[in-house]
Design an enzyme around this catalytic site. Structure first.
Site, PDB file in Angstrom:
ATOM      1  N   SER A  28       0.849  -1.191   0.000  1.00 53.66           N
ATOM      2  CA  SER A  28       0.000   0.000   0.000  1.00 53.66           C
ATOM      3  C   SER A  28       0.883   1.238   0.000  1.00 53.66           C
ATOM      4  CB  SER A  28      -0.914  -0.002   1.227  1.00 53.66           C
ATOM      5  OG  SER A  28      -1.781   1.119   1.219  1.00 53.66           O
TER       6      SER A  28
ATOM      7  N   LYS B  27      -3.887  -7.508   2.794  1.00 56.76           N
ATOM      8  CA  LYS B  27      -4.045  -6.380   1.877  1.00 56.76           C
ATOM      9  C   LYS B  27      -5.463  -6.321   1.320  1.00 56.76           C
ATOM     10  CE  LYS B  27      -2.633  -2.910  -0.711  1.00 56.76           C
ATOM     11  NZ  LYS B  27      -3.469  -2.872  -1.896  1.00 56.76           N
TER      12      LYS B  27
ATOM     13  N   HIS C 216      -7.498  -4.789   4.006  1.00 50.03           N
ATOM     14  CA  HIS C 216      -7.084  -3.384   4.054  1.00 50.03           C
ATOM     15  C   HIS C 216      -7.837  -2.580   2.998  1.00 50.03           C
ATOM     16  CE1 HIS C 216      -4.622  -0.205   2.185  1.00 50.03           C
ATOM     17  NE2 HIS C 216      -4.134   0.052   3.379  1.00 50.03           N
ATOM     18  N   ASN C 217      -7.895  -3.106   1.763  1.00 53.53           N
ATOM     19  CA  ASN C 217      -8.572  -2.387   0.696  1.00 53.53           C
ATOM     20  C   ASN C 217     -10.077  -2.335   0.905  1.00 53.53           C
ATOM     21  OD1 ASN C 217      -6.010  -2.236  -0.395  1.00 53.53           O
ATOM     22  ND2 ASN C 217      -6.710  -2.616  -2.478  1.00 53.53           N
TER      23      ASN C 217
ATOM     24  N   GLU D 146     -10.651   0.400   3.247  1.00 58.06           N
ATOM     25  CA  GLU D 146     -10.453   1.639   2.477  1.00 58.06           C
ATOM     26  C   GLU D 146     -11.736   2.025   1.740  1.00 58.06           C
ATOM     27  OE1 GLU D 146      -8.306   2.076  -1.685  1.00 58.06           O
ATOM     28  OE2 GLU D 146      -6.829   1.825  -0.075  1.00 58.06           O
TER      29      GLU D 146
END
Length: 303
Positions: free
Chosen positions: A121, A173, A176-177, A180
């Site tokens: 990221s 990840k 995480h996205n 987001e």
């Protein structure tokens, strides 16, 4: 030569630059020759082909891929499997599906080739600010990669983590996205509500700038939003279409498999889908239904 970087697009190119600045020897390959030439002036050594990696990198070799998820990554790994030797290490730093990473690791292990998945990221700001890095792999691989991770991270001791075994890096990840997506959606909805309250005449640039300091919602996303609103609050030249890279979809699918409720992330993904629908057929049907049962007027498309 310390490692090879395969895929020198915007993210991969900037990661190579950061490593070069940290004193690493980087061998680079990309199908787009202009991407390679742009980095040669900064110290990158160009590889003429994937096959050339074996002769240009000392064993045990470390090869970092920054390629789009899917066929490109799959085909490149198949080629590398025939080039590399036992003890060599391949890292996939792209946004791959974690189950694909687990499968690929098992396939390479049959040839004695090590594999790690690293969620990355940082976007276009990573070159100067460093990258957030989530590593999936064995403890031995993590120790081997530590110098590279410390150089790419915001600081040697922060911003990177050995998340767990192979697959854990891309899974982390992925989530995480997904988070987001939800954070972006909340900011967009809140600012839209403020804008629609015309009687107060909110200056969104000044308000978001104030929120950046001392508030609970201060964040990098808010920083970037405030920066843009300072130059343009109307967004008249921006098309209302929001792409999704795939990781939001994987996050929702995983939540369904595990039976874990993630309503905010799910709704933010569906909102992106809605923005991509040029026909708006479902909304047209709703208008027709309302007309049929209630006699309500229907606006024509050119209205």
């Amino acid at each position: 030569m310390d490692l090879a970087m395969i895929g020198l697009g915007r993210m991969g190119g900037n990661m190579a630059r950061r490593l070069l600045r940290a004193g690493f020897g980087v061998l680079g390959y990309d199908q787009a020759s202009e991407a390679v030439r742009a980095l040669e002036a900064e110290g990158l050594v160009a590889a003429p082909s994937l096959e050339a990696l074996r002769g240009l990198l000392p064993a045990p070799r470390t090869v970092w891929l920054m390629l789009p998820a899917g066929a490109i990554t799959e085909n490149t790994l198949s080629e590398l499997a025939n080039v590399l030797e036992p003890g060599d290490l391949v890292i996939d730093g792209g946004n791959a599906y974690y189950k694909d990473s687990q499968r690929r690791a098992a396939r390479l292990a049959e040839r004695g080739i090590l594999f790690a998945d690293v969620g990355v990221s940082g976007g276009v700001w990573g070159l100067e600010n460093g990258y957030g890095l989530m590593l999936g792999g064995t403890p031995e691989v993590a120790r081997r990669l530590e110098p590279v991770l410390r150089a790419l991270a915001p600081s040697p001791d922060s911003g990177w983590v050995h998340a767990g075994p192979v697959g854990a890096g891309h899974f982390a990840k992925m989530v995480h996205n997904g988070i987001e997506y939800g954070m972006m959606q909340a900011l967009a909805e809140g600012l839209n509500l403020l804008r629609k309250k015309r009687e107060f005449g909110f200056d969104l640039a000044r308000l978001t700038e104030a929120w950046r300091h001392g508030t609970v919602i201060r964040s990098w996303l808010l920083d970037l939003t405030a920066q843009y609103l300072a130059s343009d609050q109307d967004l008249g030249d921006i098309a209302p279409v929001v792409a999704d890279s795939g990781e939001g979809r994987w996050t929702v699918l995983e939540a369904v498999e595990l039976g874990v409720p993630i309503p905010v992330i799910t709704q933010s993904l569906f909102t992106r889908f809605e923005s991509q629908d040029e026909e708006d057929y479902d909304e047209r049907l709703l208008a027709v239904m309302r007309k049929m049962f209630g006699g309500h007027g229907v606006r024509k498309a050119q209205d």
